[in-house]
Each structure stands twice: as C-alpha cells, then as structure tokens.
Design a protein around this motif. Structure first.
Motif, short mmCIF file in Angstrom:
data_model
loop_
_atom_site.label_atom_id
_atom_site.label_comp_id
_atom_site.label_asym_id
_atom_site.label_seq_id
_atom_site.Cartn_x
_atom_site.Cartn_y
_atom_site.Cartn_z
N PHE A 5 51.23 24.08 -26.31
CA PHE A 5 50.92 22.89 -25.54
C PHE A 5 49.33 23.18 -25.10
CE2 PHE A 5 55.42 23.21 -25.85
CZ PHE A 5 55.55 22.21 -26.72
N GLY A 6 48.38 23.52 -25.00
CA GLY A 6 47.11 24.58 -25.21
C GLY A 6 46.20 22.82 -23.95
N LYS A 7 45.98 22.29 -25.22
CA LYS A 7 44.88 20.76 -24.86
C LYS A 7 45.78 20.77 -24.45
CE LYS A 7 43.72 17.75 -27.85
NZ LYS A 7 42.72 17.33 -28.91
N ILE A 8 47.40 19.78 -23.76
CA ILE A 8 47.56 19.30 -23.61
C ILE A 8 48.24 19.48 -21.16
CG2 ILE A 8 50.06 17.87 -22.36
CD1 ILE A 8 50.50 16.92 -25.37
N ILE A 9 48.14 20.89 -21.56
CA ILE A 9 48.28 21.34 -20.35
C ILE A 9 47.11 21.84 -20.02
CG2 ILE A 9 48.32 24.09 -18.85
CD1 ILE A 9 50.72 24.38 -21.75
N ARG A 10 46.08 21.81 -20.12
CA ARG A 10 44.54 21.97 -19.61
C ARG A 10 44.18 20.35 -19.27
NH1 ARG A 10 44.24 25.96 -22.79
NH2 ARG A 10 43.92 27.72 -22.26
N SER A 11 44.33 19.18 -19.69
CA SER A 11 43.92 18.11 -19.29
C SER A 11 44.35 17.80 -17.50
CB SER A 11 44.37 16.94 -19.80
OG SER A 11 46.15 17.40 -20.08
N THR A 12 45.63 18.51 -17.34
CA THR A 12 46.06 18.25 -16.28
C THR A 12 45.97 19.78 -14.83
OG1 THR A 12 48.39 18.83 -16.70
CG2 THR A 12 47.82 16.00 -16.78
N ASN A 13 45.47 20.04 -15.67
CA ASN A 13 45.58 21.84 -15.51
C ASN A 13 44.55 23.00 -15.62
OD1 ASN A 13 45.67 24.30 -14.16
ND2 ASN A 13 47.74 24.98 -14.99
N PRO A 14 43.05 22.75 -15.42
CA PRO A 14 42.52 23.07 -15.52
C PRO A 14 41.65 24.77 -15.16
CG PRO A 14 41.23 22.21 -13.48
CD PRO A 14 42.90 21.83 -14.06
N HIS A 15 42.95 25.12 -14.24
CA HIS A 15 42.72 27.02 -14.11
C HIS A 15 43.65 27.34 -15.23
CE1 HIS A 15 40.66 25.92 -10.62
NE2 HIS A 15 41.63 25.29 -10.42
N PHE A 16 44.34 26.40 -15.98
CA PHE A 16 45.40 27.09 -17.00
C PHE A 16 45.16 28.23 -17.51
CE2 PHE A 16 47.84 27.67 -21.24
CZ PHE A 16 48.92 28.09 -20.77
N SER A 17 45.30 30.01 -18.20
CA SER A 17 44.80 30.42 -18.91
C SER A 17 46.11 31.79 -18.26
CB SER A 17 43.67 30.99 -17.75
OG SER A 17 43.75 32.25 -16.41
N ILE A 18 45.60 32.64 -20.19
CA ILE A 18 46.34 33.89 -19.85
C ILE A 18 46.67 34.98 -18.65
CG2 ILE A 18 47.39 35.20 -21.57
CD1 ILE A 18 47.67 32.91 -22.70
N PRO A 19 47.40 35.10 -17.66
CA PRO A 19 47.68 35.76 -17.09
C PRO A 19 46.92 37.56 -16.93
CG PRO A 19 49.50 34.95 -16.53
CD PRO A 19 48.79 34.60 -17.73
N LYS A 20 45.98 37.89 -16.27
CA LYS A 20 45.52 39.11 -16.62
C LYS A 20 45.81 40.38 -15.90
CE LYS A 20 41.02 37.33 -16.50
NZ LYS A 20 40.71 36.43 -16.34
N ILE A 21 46.74 40.94 -16.76
CA ILE A 21 48.02 42.23 -16.70
C ILE A 21 47.31 43.81 -16.38
CG2 ILE A 21 50.36 41.31 -17.56
CD1 ILE A 21 50.08 42.92 -19.17
N PRO A 22 47.38 45.03 -15.81
CA PRO A 22 48.15 44.88 -14.13
C PRO A 22 47.76 43.86 -13.23
CG PRO A 22 47.61 46.38 -13.91
CD PRO A 22 46.70 45.84 -15.89
N PHE A 23 48.96 42.36 -12.51
CA PHE A 23 48.96 42.14 -11.15
C PHE A 23 48.99 42.67 -10.29
CE2 PHE A 23 51.99 38.57 -13.25
CZ PHE A 23 50.96 38.21 -14.58
N GLU A 24 47.35 42.45 -9.49
CA GLU A 24 47.80 42.45 -8.09
C GLU A 24 48.46 43.32 -7.30
OE1 GLU A 24 44.62 43.16 -4.55
OE2 GLU A 24 44.33 41.25 -5.79
N ARG A 25 48.88 44.23 -6.85
CA ARG A 25 49.85 44.48 -5.73
C ARG A 25 49.30 44.76 -4.26
NH1 ARG A 25 51.02 45.84 -11.19
NH2 ARG A 25 53.00 47.66 -11.45
#
Ligand code: ASP
Ligand code: MG
Length: 302
Positions: free
Chosen positions: A143-163
């Motif tokens: 759904f990448g194309k559809i999601i990006r049409s309403t969410n310009p920030h959509f990206s795969i989260p970078k791990i590890p997340f900050e604690r």
C-alpha cells in the motif's frame, strides 16, 4: 443529555491498511513461536487501570461481570499453558468526555495484546521493534503509494528505537514532556522506567523501588502513545504490597489473587493499539477514522 454522534466516514483504503496490519502482525508473531488465543470480553477480574473511567459491569445472577478494560491478568494466566501468546483484545474503557479531542481515545478499541513467559522488558522491546519493521515493510510493498499520498512521513522505522528515561525527560521538559517529545520526534521511541505512581500495580518494581521495569512506545509527529507494557510482578506477597500502595481492593481481585497463590510465572508483554497504529500509518486526525463503528468518548453511536 448524551450527544448522539453520526459515525465518521471511514475510507476503504484505511480499512485495507488496518486489515493488513492485523494480518501481518499475527503472521510475524506466529513465525516467532506465538499462538493466538481468543479474547475475553467479560470476567469478574479486569485491569483496574491507573485512571478512573465510568463503570462498565453487568449483573449476572448473584454475581457481577466487568467488561474487559485489558486482558493483563488473563495474559499472565495464559502463559502458564503456552509460553508465547497474543490476542486481538476488544477493550472497553468508558472514558469521560474530556478525552474526546485527544485524537487517541475511543471507549471501545482493540489491542494486539501479547505476553511472553520468563521474558524481560528488553526482549519485548526487541520483539516489537522487529514486528514494526516487518509490518511497515509489508505495508510499503502492498500500500506504499496510497499511504504516501496522505502521509508524506511514511517510512520503515529505524531500529533500535531510542530509549528515553521517564524521569530524565520530565526533568528536562516538564510535565508536558511526552507531547513535546512526540512532536519533535521523527521516529518512534520508547519511554522506559515509568515511576510507580504513574502505573498500575502489576508492572514489576525495579531495583531502586521508585520506577518500574516497564515502557510505553511513543509515535513521532505528535501522534503520542502507541503501546504500554512491561515486566510483571508474579509473587503473591509483592503483588499484595503493590495493591496496598495503590489502594486496589483485594476483594474485587480475589479470583486473580487465588490464581497467583497457586503460582504464575514471571512474564513480560505489551498491548499495541490497533486503531492508533492505523491512525499513525494513515496520518489520520482522529482514531475514530481508523475503524468502523468507532465510539468517541462522551457520545453514543452505533
Ligand atoms: N496494561 C496495558 C494496557 O492495557 C497493556 C499491557 O501492559 O500489556 O494499557
Ligand atoms: Mg497506556
């Protein structure tokens, strides 16, 4: 008089994304040794929560059932039978009207609720980080194309997340730190070591006796809280002590305490809000746009 609200229009693409999130998250957990159990909707025991909500109990013969606020206690009992479990758990929390505009609250919502026997908090952090990466990769592919049409920030989260340590953030940014940090962030981050007075009795008290071995996940771009979870208390005496600190009524949790006395294993887990995750992915104004038949605090709707 109560306000009767028309259900918000929910976009077809949003429902497809939500369905895919549930499917992929479930498959990820199965690949990692989990089984799915059925949710509990009514029980004499449920999460006492750390804030008050309106009563949601029903009489049945001489007894009383509560509608599930969270399946925390059932998860602790379930891992006696199988060490890694998850469920899509409908939760009823009759929040007051002041929560209607937070963007994050519904009085009926669904958690992907998981628990792992003998796990530590770090195990759950890593598991959830990997789950997010897998789910977001899958969403991107389908759904990448559809999601990006309403969410310009959509990206795969970078791990590890900050604690981020709760008390350090509080000291640096003041009482509104969660909202401030969520707005500044561009990646999800963990809030860890939450003070004892901010949480229910069941998360495990850590070494110094002030903070718990628990966490919240916070979404970036101001979307706020995503997940709560932690390591659990499992020893009878410690649980009684923690309940007394909170003023939790032992009588109403008797069924739970009887089971604890028989023995429950150490465990850790968390609950991932499905509507909140859908809202974050699709960049929606309010969680009521993330599911059909949404119930917003303070009003009635179908
Ligand atoms: N008790 C959490 C909640 O429902 C979930 C968890 O700790 O697993 O907020
Ligand atoms: Mg929470």
């Amino acid at each position: 008089m109560v306000n009767v609200q028309e259900s918000p229009k929910v976009k077809r693409e949003v429902l497809e994304v939500s369905s895919e999130i549930m499917s992929e998250a479930g498959q990820f957990l199965r690949r990692n040794g989990f089984i799915e159990i059925l949710p509990v909707i009514i029980s004499p025991i449920t999460d006492p929560l750390n804030h008050s909500v309106l009563d949601a109990s029903i009489n049945y013969y001489d007894g009383q059932y509560s509608l599930t606020k969270s399946m925390i206690f059932h998860k602790q009992l379930a891992v006696r039978v199988f060490p890694k479990i998850f469920t899509f758990s409908p939760n009823i929390r009759l929040e007051t009207e002041d929560k209607k505009s937070t963007g994050r609250h519904l009085i009926e919502f669904t958690q992907l609720d998981l628990e792992v026997k003998d796990a530590k908090r770090d195990d759950i952090l890593t598991l959830v980080e990997n789950l997010f990466v897998e789910v977001f990769k899958d969403l991107d592919k389908k759904f990448g194309k559809i999601i990006r049409s309403t969410n310009p920030h959509f990206s795969i989260p970078k791990i590890p997340f900050e604690r981020v340590r709760y008390l350090e953030a509080l000291e640096k940014y003041g009482s509104d730190f969660e909202a401030i940090l969520s707005k500044q962030a561009t990646e999800p981050f963990w809030l860890i070591d939450i003070p004892i007075e901010e949480r229910e009795f069941y998360d495990r008290l850590d070494g110094d006796g002030k903070v718990l071995a628990d966490m919240d996940l916070i979404y970036p771009y101001g979307f706020g809280e995503a997940i709560s979870g932690g390591e659990r208390e499992h020893e009878y005496e410690k649980i009684l002590y923690r309940m007394s600190l909170k003023g939790n009524d032992q009588k109403s949790l008797k069924w739970y305490l009887d089971e604890v006395k028989k023995g429950i294993p150490p465990s850790a887990g968390c609950g991932i809000g499905i509507e909140r995750l859908t809202r974050f992915v699709c960049n929606l104004r309010h969680v009521s746009e993330a599911r059909l038949f949404a119930k917003v605090p303070g009003s009635l709707s179908i």
